[in-house]
Design a protein around this motif. Sequence first.
Motif, mmCIF file in Angstrom:
data_model
loop_
_atom_site.group_PDB
_atom_site.id
_atom_site.type_symbol
_atom_site.label_atom_id
_atom_site.label_comp_id
_atom_site.label_asym_id
_atom_site.label_seq_id
_atom_site.Cartn_x
_atom_site.Cartn_y
_atom_site.Cartn_z
ATOM 1 N N LYS A 40 0.860 -1.181 0.000
ATOM 2 C CA LYS A 40 0.000 0.000 0.000
ATOM 3 C C LYS A 40 0.896 1.230 0.000
ATOM 4 C CE LYS A 40 -3.918 2.116 2.419
ATOM 5 N NZ LYS A 40 -4.848 1.994 3.590
ATOM 6 N N ARG A 41 0.803 2.033 -1.058
ATOM 7 C CA ARG A 41 1.659 3.206 -1.213
ATOM 8 C C ARG A 41 0.840 4.475 -1.009
ATOM 9 N NH1 ARG A 41 6.334 1.258 -3.943
ATOM 10 N NH2 ARG A 41 5.937 -0.780 -4.946
ATOM 11 N N MET A 42 1.188 5.229 0.020
ATOM 12 C CA MET A 42 0.517 6.494 0.267
ATOM 13 C C MET A 42 1.139 7.625 -0.548
ATOM 14 S SD MET A 42 -1.651 5.269 2.243
ATOM 15 C CE MET A 42 -2.543 6.781 2.663
ATOM 16 N N THR A 162 6.135 0.451 7.065
ATOM 17 C CA THR A 162 5.687 -0.503 8.076
ATOM 18 C C THR A 162 5.582 -1.901 7.478
ATOM 19 O OG1 THR A 162 4.404 1.189 9.255
ATOM 20 C CG2 THR A 162 3.835 -1.105 9.690
ATOM 21 N N LYS A 185 3.248 -1.098 4.192
ATOM 22 C CA LYS A 185 2.697 0.218 3.894
ATOM 23 C C LYS A 185 3.832 1.227 3.782
ATOM 24 C CE LYS A 185 -0.707 3.649 5.494
ATOM 25 N NZ LYS A 185 -1.757 3.941 6.503
ATOM 26 N N HIS A 187 4.381 4.938 3.908
ATOM 27 C CA HIS A 187 3.638 6.089 4.400
ATOM 28 C C HIS A 187 3.984 7.362 3.625
ATOM 29 C CE1 HIS A 187 2.260 3.951 8.067
ATOM 30 N NE2 HIS A 187 3.416 3.329 7.955
ATOM 31 N N GLU A 188 3.228 8.396 3.864
ATOM 32 C CA GLU A 188 3.573 9.698 3.312
ATOM 33 C C GLU A 188 4.932 10.137 3.841
ATOM 34 O OE1 GLU A 188 0.530 12.583 3.926
ATOM 35 O OE2 GLU A 188 -0.996 11.470 2.805
ATOM 36 N N THR A 207 8.926 10.021 13.206
ATOM 37 C CA THR A 207 8.961 8.864 12.311
ATOM 38 C C THR A 207 8.577 7.589 13.047
ATOM 39 O OG1 THR A 207 10.770 9.928 11.080
ATOM 40 C CG2 THR A 207 10.413 7.578 10.700
ATOM 41 N N VAL A 210 4.814 7.284 13.615
ATOM 42 C CA VAL A 210 4.052 6.894 12.427
ATOM 43 C C VAL A 210 3.987 5.367 12.316
ATOM 44 C CG1 VAL A 210 4.073 6.861 9.893
ATOM 45 C CG2 VAL A 210 4.501 8.997 11.110
ATOM 46 N N ILE A 211 5.144 4.721 12.479
ATOM 47 C CA ILE A 211 5.204 3.259 12.348
ATOM 48 C C ILE A 211 4.562 2.580 13.545
ATOM 49 C CG2 ILE A 211 6.769 1.286 12.144
ATOM 50 C CD1 ILE A 211 8.740 3.131 10.690
ATOM 51 N N GLU A 214 0.773 2.612 13.404
ATOM 52 C CA GLU A 214 0.282 1.679 12.387
ATOM 53 C C GLU A 214 0.318 0.244 12.905
ATOM 54 O OE1 GLU A 214 -1.625 1.137 8.870
ATOM 55 O OE2 GLU A 214 -0.935 3.067 9.646
#
Length: 223
Positions: A40-42, A162, A185, A187-188, A207, A210-211, A214
């Motif tokens: 999944k690419r944001m 992630t 994933k 992330h942005e 950073t 964020v991980i 998730e």
Amino acid sequence: MFPVLVVFSSAERLYPKYYVCARIWAKCILYGMGFYPEIKRMQQLDPKKNYMLVANHTSMIDIMMMLVIIKQPFIFVGKRELAKIPVFGFFYRKTNITVDRSCAKSKQDVVTEARRRLDMGESICIFPEGGVPNDRSLVLDTFKDGAFRLAIAHQIPIVPITFYDNKKRFSYKFVSGAPGKLRVKIHEFINTNGMKPGDRKVLREQTRQVILEELSKDIKTQK
């Protein structure tokens, strides 16, 4: 692939061709073991730019996963012990940056070499936990500063990644694991424009958060 890899690893200018071979190798390993990545690419990476790639580290297949999901060439910064693995270690040592974490000079040499490779326009991947945590129940270990110091110095974006399933599918515990889906994933990106060296701790924790969020969210979903 050995003869081809020897040729393409013989000079830095040939590294993009070596990287293509490395990705083929990684895909053969993963799919051959019965794993299939679901990505999944944001946000998409720009092939004309370089980045600092950071991900949680829980399994030996993290290296192969990173090669599969990132199409543009990058190099790893990783522990020197990996260079002792037969065949794999030979190429790892020749094409990536290895570090002896018990040696201060080695750590400084890594910074110098990483800066040189970034100046060449290459991206870098660092697992900021510094290794796979000894406590397997730990969701995400603390992050070290190296990746964030370099990203700020070169004003390049952080790409948080992630890995959800790598530990479950292929952990360091011999009796665990099974073929199946490996979710990831991208992330942005986190921009470092205008940041100064003193901002590295804030960037590091941003950073990590964020991980961690998730992973924590996924654990709750699985229960």
